[in-house]
Design a protein around this motif. Structure first.
Motif, PDB file in Angstrom:
ATOM      1  N   PRO A   1       4.752 -38.053  45.410  1.00  0.00           N
ATOM      2  CA  PRO A   1       4.764 -37.122  46.537  1.00  0.00           C
ATOM      3  C   PRO A   1       6.189 -36.738  46.925  1.00  0.00           C
ATOM      4  CG  PRO A   1       3.315 -38.994  46.979  1.00  0.00           C
ATOM      5  CD  PRO A   1       4.086 -39.331  45.747  1.00  0.00           C
ATOM      6  N   VAL A   2       6.381 -35.457  47.234  1.00  0.00           N
ATOM      7  CA  VAL A   2       7.689 -34.946  47.639  1.00  0.00           C
ATOM      8  C   VAL A   2       7.547 -34.292  49.010  1.00  0.00           C
ATOM      9  CG1 VAL A   2       9.580 -33.372  47.081  1.00  0.00           C
ATOM     10  CG2 VAL A   2       8.343 -34.535  45.234  1.00  0.00           C
ATOM     11  N   TRP A   3       8.332 -34.773  49.956  1.00  0.00           N
ATOM     12  CA  TRP A   3       8.355 -34.210  51.307  1.00  0.00           C
ATOM     13  C   TRP A   3       9.748 -33.633  51.556  1.00  0.00           C
ATOM     14  CZ3 TRP A   3       4.825 -35.774  55.677  1.00  0.00           C
ATOM     15  CH2 TRP A   3       3.630 -36.324  55.200  1.00  0.00           C
ATOM     16  N   SER A   4       9.789 -32.501  52.250  1.00  0.00           N
ATOM     17  CA  SER A   4      11.073 -31.832  52.480  1.00  0.00           C
ATOM     18  C   SER A   4      11.207 -31.375  53.921  1.00  0.00           C
ATOM     19  CB  SER A   4      11.201 -30.620  51.551  1.00  0.00           C
ATOM     20  OG  SER A   4      12.350 -29.850  51.851  1.00  0.00           O
ATOM     21  N   SER A   5      12.442 -31.353  54.379  1.00  0.00           N
ATOM     22  CA  SER A   5      12.786 -30.644  55.609  1.00  0.00           C
ATOM     23  C   SER A   5      12.391 -29.180  55.450  1.00  0.00           C
ATOM     24  CB  SER A   5      14.300 -30.743  55.837  1.00  0.00           C
ATOM     25  OG  SER A   5      14.763 -29.725  56.699  1.00  0.00           O
ATOM     26  N   PRO A   6      12.002 -28.512  56.540  1.00  0.00           N
ATOM     27  CA  PRO A   6      11.666 -27.090  56.437  1.00  0.00           C
ATOM     28  C   PRO A   6      12.873 -26.176  56.292  1.00  0.00           C
ATOM     29  CG  PRO A   6      11.524 -27.808  58.712  1.00  0.00           C
ATOM     30  CD  PRO A   6      11.783 -29.039  57.900  1.00  0.00           C
ATOM     31  N   TYR A   7      14.085 -26.701  56.478  1.00  0.00           N
ATOM     32  CA  TYR A   7      15.269 -25.848  56.390  1.00  0.00           C
ATOM     33  C   TYR A   7      15.433 -25.349  54.958  1.00  0.00           C
ATOM     34  CZ  TYR A   7      16.827 -27.069  61.130  1.00  0.00           C
ATOM     35  OH  TYR A   7      16.926 -27.210  62.497  1.00  0.00           O
ATOM     36  N   LEU A   8      15.858 -24.105  54.827  1.00  0.00           N
ATOM     37  CA  LEU A   8      15.874 -23.435  53.532  1.00  0.00           C
ATOM     38  C   LEU A   8      16.654 -24.207  52.481  1.00  0.00           C
ATOM     39  CD1 LEU A   8      15.135 -20.990  51.782  1.00  0.00           C
ATOM     40  CD2 LEU A   8      17.148 -19.814  52.715  1.00  0.00           C
ATOM     41  N   ARG A   9      17.806 -24.735  52.831  1.00  0.00           N
ATOM     42  CA  ARG A   9      18.639 -25.429  51.855  1.00  0.00           C
ATOM     43  C   ARG A   9      17.938 -26.660  51.276  1.00  0.00           C
ATOM     44  NH1 ARG A   9      20.737 -25.610  56.936  1.00  0.00           N
ATOM     45  NH2 ARG A   9      21.197 -27.611  57.970  1.00  0.00           N
ATOM     46  N   ALA A  10      17.154 -27.333  52.109  1.00  0.00           N
ATOM     47  CA  ALA A  10      16.407 -28.500  51.630  1.00  0.00           C
ATOM     48  C   ALA A  10      15.215 -28.065  50.779  1.00  0.00           C
ATOM     49  CB  ALA A  10      15.947 -29.344  52.814  1.00  0.00           C
ATOM     50  N   ARG A  11      14.495 -27.057  51.237  1.00  0.00           N
ATOM     51  CA  ARG A  11      13.347 -26.567  50.467  1.00  0.00           C
ATOM     52  C   ARG A  11      13.771 -26.067  49.088  1.00  0.00           C
ATOM     53  NH1 ARG A  11      11.230 -22.131  52.289  1.00  0.00           N
ATOM     54  NH2 ARG A  11      12.469 -21.756  54.161  1.00  0.00           N
TER      55      ARG A  11
END
Length: 255
Positions: A77-87
């Protein structure tokens, strides 16, 4: 451990991979502004919408090639911050690594909200908001909350909630989190049970590298976490991809 300090009776997450996003256009602009002694950081968009730099994309691709060799990682599973640079970092890395998993977005992984200090350099805060600069020095980075923003303690509260959800949703699994430098430090604070002093000592001496990997493990999904790797960027060095470090204010201790 659970929130009340007791060892979990059922297994939770067994491994956490913490990745800072690749170099962003905001990182570059902030560093240039600090070096020039400017008061304001010239960013092209609001913080949540600032994307990767050219170097940041190269770093994300190199991260993906590292993930390609990760044992049994294709379904992690991969979870990310919603900020564009993280996505962008998460999506490029997952695609390049051939991982067969969707990137899940969670706002609790976003960077610290700066409120009134947003887009100001350290020099800008001193010049334009001297009372806030003084209050920040007095309280230290952990407890100082800028008007309209968050303290590190505030970020810890949302991260505790996130980590509990990960345990419940992914028992017995490893999870990859793509987020921000402060978030990685504060997850260390939670998982290792650090004191404010210990956390700030780490923050004052360590810059979380762009696209670096930190790894925590607890093989049975219970009990104490072990920090196995911190701030590792060998995958960048081995491919000749620039290793970049864009740090915030290192004056973190209360005084």
């Amino acid at each position: 451990m659970s929130e009340n300090g007791h060892i979990r009776s059922v297994p939770g997450v067994t491994e956490l991979l913490l990745v800072r996003h690749g170099e962003s256009e905001g990182n570059v602009a902030a560093t240039l502004a600090q070096q020039a002694g400017a008061h304001v950081i010239d960013v092209p968009a609001r913080d949540a919408d600032v994307g990767l730099s050219v170097t940041g994309r190269e770093q994300a691709l190199a991260l993906g090639r590292l993930l390609a060799g990760y044992p049994d990682g294709r379904r992690t599973p991969v979870w990310s911050s919603p900020y564009l640079r993280a996505r962008q970092t998460a999506e490029l890395a997952v695609q390049t690594g051939g991982w067969q998993t969707a990137v899940l977005i969670d706002e609790r992984l976003r960077d610290r909200e700066l409120g009134i200090l947003d887009m100001l350099t350290t020099a800008g805060v001193e010049a334009r908001l001297p009372e806030e600069a003084s209050r920040r020095r007095w309280l230290g980075k952990f407890y100082y909350r800028p008007p309209g923003g968050e303290s590190w303690a505030d970020v810890v509260l949302r991260l505790r909630s996130l980590l509990a959800d990960l345990d419940n949703r992914h028992p017995g699994e490893g999870v990859l989190l793509v987020c921000h430098d402060a978030v990685i430090l504060l997850i260390r604070y939670i998982l290792e049970g650090l004191s404010e002093q210990q956390l700030l000592d780490i923050a004052a001496t360590s810059t979380i590298l762009n696209a670096s990997v930190s790894r925590f493990v607890r093989p049975d999904g219970r009990g104490e976490w072990l920090l196995e790797t911190f701030n590792m960027a060998d995958h960048l060095l081995s491919e000749g991809v620039p290793v970049t470090q864009h740090s915030g204010d290192a004056d973190v201790h209360p005084r």
